[in-house]
Design an enzyme around this catalytic site. Structure first.
Site, PDB file in Angstrom:
ATOM      1  N   LYS A 105       0.861  -1.183   0.000  1.00 10.15           N
ATOM      2  CA  LYS A 105       0.000   0.000   0.000  1.00 10.15           C
ATOM      3  C   LYS A 105       0.889   1.221   0.000  1.00 10.15           C
ATOM      4  CE  LYS A 105      -4.533   0.873   0.352  1.00 10.15           C
ATOM      5  NZ  LYS A 105      -5.690   0.030   0.023  1.00 10.15           N
ATOM      6  N   GLY A 217     -19.625   7.358   3.727  1.00 11.38           N
ATOM      7  CA  GLY A 217     -18.646   7.525   2.645  1.00 11.38           C
ATOM      8  C   GLY A 217     -19.355   7.357   1.321  1.00 11.38           C
ATOM      9  N   TYR A 218     -19.246   8.351   0.444  1.00  8.30           N
ATOM     10  CA  TYR A 218     -19.994   8.294  -0.809  1.00  8.30           C
ATOM     11  C   TYR A 218     -19.054   8.474  -1.987  1.00  8.30           C
ATOM     12  CZ  TYR A 218     -24.582   8.078  -2.954  1.00  8.30           C
ATOM     13  OH  TYR A 218     -25.691   7.656  -3.649  1.00  8.30           O
ATOM     14  N   GLY A 219     -17.958   7.712  -1.978  1.00 10.21           N
ATOM     15  CA  GLY A 219     -16.994   7.775  -3.072  1.00 10.21           C
ATOM     16  C   GLY A 219     -17.152   6.555  -3.959  1.00 10.21           C
ATOM     17  N   ASN A 220     -16.024   6.056  -4.465  1.00  9.71           N
ATOM     18  CA  ASN A 220     -16.053   4.918  -5.371  1.00  9.71           C
ATOM     19  C   ASN A 220     -16.787   3.730  -4.736  1.00  9.71           C
ATOM     20  OD1 ASN A 220     -14.674   2.202  -6.119  1.00  9.71           O
ATOM     21  ND2 ASN A 220     -14.442   3.474  -7.919  1.00  9.71           N
ATOM     22  N   ALA A 221     -16.420   3.397  -3.519  1.00  9.03           N
ATOM     23  CA  ALA A 221     -17.017   2.217  -2.876  1.00  9.03           C
ATOM     24  C   ALA A 221     -18.469   2.496  -2.451  1.00  9.03           C
ATOM     25  CB  ALA A 221     -16.167   1.803  -1.675  1.00  9.03           C
ATOM     26  N   GLY A 222     -18.692   3.565  -1.689  1.00  9.03           N
ATOM     27  CA  GLY A 222     -20.003   3.814  -1.093  1.00  9.03           C
ATOM     28  C   GLY A 222     -21.091   4.182  -2.083  1.00  9.03           C
TER      29      GLY A 222
HETATM   30  P1  NAD Z   1     -13.054   7.733  -2.477  1.00 13.91           P
HETATM   31  O1  NAD Z   1     -11.965   8.717  -2.391  1.00 13.91           O
HETATM   32  O2  NAD Z   1     -13.679   7.446  -3.778  1.00 13.91           O
HETATM   33  O3  NAD Z   1     -14.229   8.155  -1.469  1.00 13.91           O
HETATM   34  C1  NAD Z   1     -14.029   8.369  -0.110  1.00 13.91           C
HETATM   35  C2  NAD Z   1     -15.352   8.830   0.466  1.00 13.91           C
HETATM   36  O4  NAD Z   1     -15.241   8.890   1.889  1.00 13.91           O
HETATM   37  C3  NAD Z   1     -15.755  10.222   0.001  1.00 13.91           C
HETATM   38  O5  NAD Z   1     -17.151  10.247  -0.220  1.00 13.91           O
HETATM   39  C4  NAD Z   1     -15.398  11.101   1.188  1.00 13.91           C
HETATM   40  O6  NAD Z   1     -16.144  12.288   1.236  1.00 13.91           O
HETATM   41  C5  NAD Z   1     -15.742  10.151   2.318  1.00 13.91           C
HETATM   42  N1  NAD Z   1     -15.143  10.511   3.584  1.00 13.91           N
HETATM   43  C6  NAD Z   1     -13.880  10.919   3.837  1.00 13.91           C
HETATM   44  N2  NAD Z   1     -13.744  11.180   5.139  1.00 13.91           N
HETATM   45  C7  NAD Z   1     -14.916  10.903   5.717  1.00 13.91           C
HETATM   46  C8  NAD Z   1     -15.404  10.963   7.039  1.00 13.91           C
HETATM   47  N3  NAD Z   1     -14.623  11.363   8.040  1.00 13.91           N
HETATM   48  N4  NAD Z   1     -16.685  10.584   7.269  1.00 13.91           N
HETATM   49  C9  NAD Z   1     -17.483  10.193   6.251  1.00 13.91           C
HETATM   50  N5  NAD Z   1     -17.078  10.118   5.001  1.00 13.91           N
HETATM   51  C10 NAD Z   1     -15.821  10.467   4.732  1.00 13.91           C
HETATM   52  O7  NAD Z   1     -12.473   6.410  -1.795  1.00 13.91           O
HETATM   53  P2  NAD Z   1     -12.965   4.899  -1.984  1.00 13.91           P
HETATM   54  O8  NAD Z   1     -12.139   4.307  -3.042  1.00 13.91           O
HETATM   55  O9  NAD Z   1     -14.449   4.840  -2.075  1.00 13.91           O
HETATM   56  O10 NAD Z   1     -12.472   4.283  -0.602  1.00 13.91           O
HETATM   57  C11 NAD Z   1     -13.305   4.236   0.546  1.00 13.91           C
HETATM   58  C12 NAD Z   1     -12.852   3.086   1.428  1.00 13.91           C
HETATM   59  O11 NAD Z   1     -12.956   1.881   0.680  1.00 13.91           O
HETATM   60  C13 NAD Z   1     -11.401   3.171   1.896  1.00 13.91           C
HETATM   61  O12 NAD Z   1     -11.295   2.607   3.188  1.00 13.91           O
HETATM   62  C14 NAD Z   1     -10.677   2.299   0.896  1.00 13.91           C
HETATM   63  O13 NAD Z   1      -9.454   1.815   1.401  1.00 13.91           O
HETATM   64  C15 NAD Z   1     -11.704   1.211   0.707  1.00 13.91           C
HETATM   65  N6  NAD Z   1     -11.525   0.425  -0.508  1.00 13.91           N
HETATM   66  C16 NAD Z   1     -11.581   1.007  -1.735  1.00 13.91           C
HETATM   67  C17 NAD Z   1     -11.363   0.217  -2.860  1.00 13.91           C
HETATM   68  C18 NAD Z   1     -11.421   0.778  -4.252  1.00 13.91           C
HETATM   69  O14 NAD Z   1     -11.296  -0.008  -5.199  1.00 13.91           O
HETATM   70  N7  NAD Z   1     -11.626   2.060  -4.448  1.00 13.91           N
HETATM   71  C19 NAD Z   1     -11.119  -1.141  -2.725  1.00 13.91           C
HETATM   72  C20 NAD Z   1     -11.114  -1.711  -1.454  1.00 13.91           C
HETATM   73  C21 NAD Z   1     -11.319  -0.911  -0.355  1.00 13.91           C
END
Ligand code: NAD
Length: 425
Positions: A105, A217-222
């Site tokens: 990582k 969390g409303y990014g890629n995963a959420g």
């Molecule tokens: P992202 O950057 O697309 O989204 C992150 C989201 O979290 C955003 O909506 C942001 O506003 C929100 N956020 C940040 N701080 C916050 C807080 N204090 N309270 C509430 N929301 C908050 O990231 P992602 O890729 O969706 O990753 C989110 C999680 O999923 C991480 O833990 C990451 O390690 C995990 N993950 C992601 C992937 C992937 O393929 N993208 C794979 C496995 C695990």
């Protein structure tokens, strides 16, 4: 509230499984120590002409099962302990789903939201040059994570190609399609989590229509998870991002298509998003992220950062299922309380493994010069996730333990074989 070191949490989780299966102390000891820790300076010329140097990391935790694999995070709170934990979780995760990778990582301690697009590109390229000697398609293959995007992956792949003198798309995954990305990578993390949740729902004989969901969390995963759950008939009643949280006060449930559209519009307009009056008018109430975690729901989906469900709030969690799309959202103290309260945690190293699995497909396509269609990707992903869920569930029954410990047990079987082989034990 005390600060929780996520790497210590990762080691405590390992310890619990190790005791239960009587793990060879040699294997345990190997897994407690990252193989390499790389710390780099990331110099960037800012738009005003000034030079700033940021701190970057790449932790290579274990390579017994294959090249190091894991994302890159750009976040102001990113530090070495966080990256060490995330790297270790990648080692167990790749073993849980049986893909031929180890764990790694990386990240930069930076508030990337404050950068201009040109500064973000210079930062990404500078980081690529700094870690180029340590990565490579058969050595260490990064990917996206929090606040890193397909575009950033494309810049890193391009810069790595310049440094090494030949294009190597397989050096990184999560690229845009036109830069050698895979169909389905953008939705893979949530899709994998959806398969795992569906497997558990079937075991319990629960129906989606009965289930209320909160997503942190409303990014890629959420955000993708919200769409998948909504389409399958689950009712989304609360969502949040870094700016705040919203609770649905109608009985209709939230429509993610509407949320996504509004988020985009508001973001483009540069205005406030979650506290916008649009939501209040439509029956959405603003709440805090802490309140979202304790909302009256059946399924809680942490999809943001570590250490959200802890000894401080686990007593008040109302959900029956915690589906961990984030890495490390539940601390060992939080886990203990949830287990005592018979709340099932579908753990990160299983629930969010869809992302790395499709990253593996992307790498495999790049290495072989192939292009797979979406149906091929999702058929393969579904099988891998269903098999992993079945193996973890079987370990849970066999050892009468929680799903996280069962996932570790499942990973440790594969890791032990590979480590024994590597060291000739
Ligand atoms: P992202 O950057 O697309 O989204 C992150 C989201 O979290 C955003 O909506 C942001 O506003 C929100 N956020 C940040 N701080 C916050 C807080 N204090 N309270 C509430 N929301 C908050 O990231 P992602 O890729 O969706 O990753 C989110 C999680 O999923 C991480 O833990 C990451 O390690 C995990 N993950 C992601 C992937 C992937 O393929 N993208 C794979 C496995 C695990």
């Amino acid at each position: 509230m005390t600060t929780i070191n996520p790497f210590e949490s990762a080691l405590k989780q390992l310890e619990k499984a190790a005791k239960l299966v009587n793990l060879d102390p040699k294997i345990n000891e190997i897994l407690r120590h990252p193989e390499h820790i790389v710390q780099v300076a990331v110099p960037v010329i800012m738009d005003d002409g000034a030079l700033k140097v940021f701190e970057g990391y790449r932790v290579q935790h274990n390579s017994a099962r294959g090249p190091y694999k894991g994302g890159l995070r750009f976040h102001p709170q990113t530090d070495l302990n966080e990256v060490k934990a995330l790297a270790a979780w990648m080692t167990w995760k790749c073993a849980v789903v049986g893909i031929p990778y180890g764990g790694g990582k990386g990240g930069i301690t930076i508030d990337s939201k404050k950068l201009s697009p040109a500064e973000l590109e210079r930062l990404s390229r500078s980081f690529a040059r700094a870690i180029a000697p340590f990565i490579g398609p058969t050595v260490d293959v990064p990917a996206p994570d929090v606040y890193t995007t397909p575009q950033i992956m494309a810049w890193i792949a391009d810069e790595y190609g310049k440094v090494t003198g030949k294009p190597s798309p397989a050096v990184i995954t999560g690229k845009p399609l036109e830069a050698g990305g895979s169909q389905g990578r953008d939705t893979a993390t949530a899709q994998g989590g959806f398969y795992v949740l569906s497997g558990f729902m079937q075991k319990m004989n629960w129906q989606p229509a009965q289930m209320k969901v909160a997503i942190q969390g409303y990014g890629n995963a959420g955000s993708v998870m919200a769409q998948l759950l909504h389409a399958a008939g689950y009712k989304i009643v609360a969502v949040s991002d870094s700016k705040g949280a919203l609770l649905d006060t109608t009985s209709a449930g939230m429509n993610p298509a509407h949320l996504a559209k509004t988020k985009k519009e508001k973001t483009f307009a540069g205005g406030e998003y979650w506290n916008g009056s649009v939501y209040v008018r439509e029956g959405y109430k603003t709440i805090t992220n802490a309140e979202l975690l304790e909302a009256d729901v059946d399924i809680l989906v942490p999809a943001a950062l570590e250490n959200q469900i802890t000894g401080d709030n686990a007593e008040r969690i109302k959900a029956k299922i915690v589906l961990e799309l984030a890495n490390g959202p539940t601390t060992p103290e939080g886990d203990e309380i949830l287990a005592r309260r018979q709340i099932t945690v579908l753990p990160d190293i299983l629930a969010n493994a869809g992302g790395v699995t499709v990253s593996y497909f992307e790498w495999d396509q790049n290495m072989k010069g192939e292009t797979w269609d979406k149906a091929q990707v999702f058929t393969k992903l579904e099988k891998i996730m269903n098999d992993a869920f079945a193996a973890v569930y079987a370990a849970k029954e066999k050892y009468n333990t929680d799903m996280r410990t069962a996932a570790y047990i499942s990973a440790l079987e594969r890791l032990s074989q590979a480590i024994n082989k590597k060291y000739g034990w």
